[in-house]
Design a protein around this motif. Structure first.
Motif, PDB file in Angstrom:
ATOM      1  N   THR A  56     -15.486  17.206   8.616  1.00 50.97           N
ATOM      2  CA  THR A  56     -13.838  16.314   8.512  1.00 50.97           C
ATOM      3  C   THR A  56     -14.148  15.118   8.936  1.00 50.97           C
ATOM      4  O   THR A  56     -14.640  13.948   9.782  1.00 50.97           O
ATOM      5  CB  THR A  56     -13.726  17.145   9.990  1.00 50.97           C
ATOM      6  N   THR A  57     -12.695  14.178   7.693  1.00 54.35           N
ATOM      7  CA  THR A  57     -12.895  12.960   8.475  1.00 54.35           C
ATOM      8  C   THR A  57     -11.707  12.511   8.235  1.00 54.35           C
ATOM      9  O   THR A  57     -10.650  13.078   7.286  1.00 54.35           O
ATOM     10  CB  THR A  57     -13.187  12.894   6.572  1.00 54.35           C
ATOM     11  N   ILE A  58     -11.255  11.315   9.042  1.00 59.84           N
ATOM     12  CA  ILE A  58      -9.684  10.867   9.189  1.00 59.84           C
ATOM     13  C   ILE A  58     -10.169   9.286   8.062  1.00 59.84           C
ATOM     14  O   ILE A  58     -10.594   8.584   8.371  1.00 59.84           O
ATOM     15  CB  ILE A  58      -9.899  10.933  10.600  1.00 59.84           C
ATOM     16  N   CYS A  59      -8.863   8.785   7.494  1.00 58.91           N
ATOM     17  CA  CYS A  59      -8.993   7.849   6.828  1.00 58.91           C
ATOM     18  C   CYS A  59      -7.192   6.999   7.040  1.00 58.91           C
ATOM     19  O   CYS A  59      -6.377   8.082   7.102  1.00 58.91           O
ATOM     20  CB  CYS A  59      -9.183   8.011   5.768  1.00 58.91           C
ATOM     21  N   LEU A  60      -7.014   6.484   7.103  1.00 62.76           N
ATOM     22  CA  LEU A  60      -6.591   5.539   6.527  1.00 62.76           C
ATOM     23  C   LEU A  60      -5.856   5.240   4.953  1.00 62.76           C
ATOM     24  O   LEU A  60      -6.759   3.659   4.877  1.00 62.76           O
ATOM     25  CB  LEU A  60      -5.868   3.769   7.598  1.00 62.76           C
ATOM     26  N   SER A  61      -4.744   6.208   4.662  1.00 64.28           N
ATOM     27  CA  SER A  61      -4.632   5.304   3.529  1.00 64.28           C
ATOM     28  C   SER A  61      -3.342   5.024   3.142  1.00 64.28           C
ATOM     29  O   SER A  61      -2.255   4.759   4.015  1.00 64.28           O
ATOM     30  CB  SER A  61      -3.572   6.809   3.428  1.00 64.28           C
ATOM     31  N   ILE A  62      -3.603   3.794   1.944  1.00 63.10           N
ATOM     32  CA  ILE A  62      -2.878   2.464   1.874  1.00 63.10           C
ATOM     33  C   ILE A  62      -2.099   3.183   0.664  1.00 63.10           C
ATOM     34  O   ILE A  62      -3.339   2.682  -0.871  1.00 63.10           O
ATOM     35  CB  ILE A  62      -3.582   1.057   1.683  1.00 63.10           C
ATOM     36  N   ALA A  63      -1.008   2.967   0.516  1.00 65.49           N
ATOM     37  CA  ALA A  63      -0.373   3.440  -1.368  1.00 65.49           C
ATOM     38  C   ALA A  63      -0.604   1.687  -1.976  1.00 65.49           C
ATOM     39  O   ALA A  63       0.285   0.979  -1.778  1.00 65.49           O
ATOM     40  CB  ALA A  63       0.740   3.700  -1.070  1.00 65.49           C
ATOM     41  N   THR A  64      -1.267   1.404  -3.392  1.00 67.62           N
ATOM     42  CA  THR A  64      -1.714   0.907  -3.318  1.00 67.62           C
ATOM     43  C   THR A  64      -0.610  -0.424  -4.223  1.00 67.62           C
ATOM     44  O   THR A  64      -0.149  -1.177  -4.443  1.00 67.62           O
ATOM     45  CB  THR A  64      -2.918  -0.102  -4.050  1.00 67.62           C
ATOM     46  N   GLN A  65       0.067   0.728  -4.895  1.00 67.76           N
ATOM     47  CA  GLN A  65       0.878   0.222  -6.197  1.00 67.76           C
ATOM     48  C   GLN A  65       1.931  -0.207  -5.789  1.00 67.76           C
ATOM     49  O   GLN A  65       2.213  -1.468  -6.321  1.00 67.76           O
ATOM     50  CB  GLN A  65       1.190   1.738  -7.249  1.00 67.76           C
ATOM     51  N   PRO A  66       2.145  -0.280  -4.744  1.00 68.55           N
ATOM     52  CA  PRO A  66       3.845  -0.794  -4.288  1.00 68.55           C
ATOM     53  C   PRO A  66       3.181  -2.308  -3.686  1.00 68.55           C
ATOM     54  O   PRO A  66       4.737  -2.867  -3.701  1.00 68.55           O
ATOM     55  CB  PRO A  66       4.232   0.447  -2.677  1.00 68.55           C
ATOM     56  N   CYS A  67       2.230  -2.451  -3.549  1.00 62.49           N
ATOM     57  CA  CYS A  67       1.760  -3.962  -2.196  1.00 62.49           C
ATOM     58  C   CYS A  67       0.660  -4.181  -3.326  1.00 62.49           C
ATOM     59  O   CYS A  67      -0.432  -5.264  -2.497  1.00 62.49           O
ATOM     60  CB  CYS A  67       1.351  -3.462  -1.488  1.00 62.49           C
ATOM     61  N   LYS A  68       0.777  -4.159  -4.448  1.00 61.67           N
ATOM     62  CA  LYS A  68      -0.494  -4.054  -4.389  1.00 61.67           C
ATOM     63  C   LYS A  68      -0.448  -6.094  -5.201  1.00 61.67           C
ATOM     64  O   LYS A  68      -1.999  -6.502  -4.625  1.00 61.67           O
ATOM     65  CB  LYS A  68      -0.496  -3.451  -6.386  1.00 61.67           C
ATOM     66  N   GLU A  69      -0.104  -5.995  -5.597  1.00 61.16           N
ATOM     67  CA  GLU A  69       0.139  -7.356  -5.817  1.00 61.16           C
ATOM     68  C   GLU A  69      -0.248  -8.490  -4.489  1.00 61.16           C
ATOM     69  O   GLU A  69      -0.454  -9.502  -4.412  1.00 61.16           O
ATOM     70  CB  GLU A  69       2.013  -7.930  -6.964  1.00 61.16           C
ATOM     71  N   ARG A  70       0.681  -8.089  -3.919  1.00 66.93           N
ATOM     72  CA  ARG A  70       0.626  -8.608  -2.101  1.00 66.93           C
ATOM     73  C   ARG A  70      -0.753  -8.345  -2.035  1.00 66.93           C
ATOM     74  O   ARG A  70      -1.152  -9.398  -1.522  1.00 66.93           O
ATOM     75  CB  ARG A  70       1.220  -7.892  -1.512  1.00 66.93           C
TER      76      ARG A  70
END
Length: 221
Positions: free
Chosen positions: A102-116
């Motif tokens: 069982t694995t816990i991750c912090l998921s970051i949606a990269t497309q909305p903030c890719k340039e940043r």
């Protein structure tokens, strides 16, 4: 995959803060995710728009060769990034990652903030350190395969891949990963059972003597 909300989300964000990874507020782009054992985080050949920071658990990294053969490349343990290469690479073709526990991750949606993200010196510095450590680990694994007997390498591998004191990986997969013959692997597993380090049961090999297994594994650490 289950997205954790409410108190569960706050618990993991507080326990594993990543504010200092970034020079901007990452939390609007972040979710806390739980993957069940055996679940795929990335399917091979997919084009993910998410980067994960694994905070609890273990996963396996797979690759399919041109001839159709599938190889286990690496075991991944928390804490670590997953999907960082896809963020940096415009081709965005990913290898397969499957959970061992069982694995816990912090998921970051990269497309909305890719340039940043790609302009964030603080994040990129952190990523460079991580990628350097990953390269060192892979080099170390290769040299260990050359320098140490299978008893030590298998003990370390069992520590890494076991879940709740049970080891049950596929023999053929592990032979390739450790660079040994099927016969040699079975011989050492039988030896561990004779020495009461492991006990073979229907659902896998149960770790009986944790201390002895640790002693064997620590010789290469």
């Amino acid at each position: 995959m289950q997205i954790l909300t409410g108190e569960a989300r706050q618990y993991y964000i507080k326990k594993y803060p990543i504010d200092d990874f970034f020079s901007f507020d990452i939390y609007p782009y972040l979710e806390v995710c739980q993957f069940d054992k055996g679940e795929w985080i990335f399917q091979e050949g997919s084009y993910p728009d998410t980067m994960y920071y694994m905070i609890e658990g273990k996963t396996k990294l797979y690759m399919t060769h041109k001839n159709g053969k599938v190889s286990l490349i690496e075991y991944l343990e928390a804490p670590r990034f997953m999907g960082e290469i896809e963020l940096l690479n415009e081709a965005r073709y990913t290898k397969g990652i499957q959970t061992v526990t069982t694995t816990i991750c912090l998921s970051i949606a990269t497309q909305p903030c890719k340039e940043r993200l790609l302009a964030d010196a603080l994040f990129l510095r952190r990523l460079c350190v991580f990628l350097g450590e990953k390269a060192t680990t892979m080099t170390s694994k290769y040299t260990q395969n050359q320098a140490y007997p299978l008893e030590n390498r298998l003990a370390a591998f069992i520590q890494l891949s076991s879940d709740q004191g049970i080891y049950k990986e596929k023999h053929t997969e592990i032979c390739e990963y450790l660079g040994v013959s099927y016969r040699h692997l079975l011989y050492v597993l039988a030896q561990f059972c004779e020495e009461n380090i492991l006990e073979k049961q229907k659902n896998g090999y149960h770790i009986i003597d944790v201390q002895r297994l640790n002693q064997l594994a620590q010789e290469i650490q």
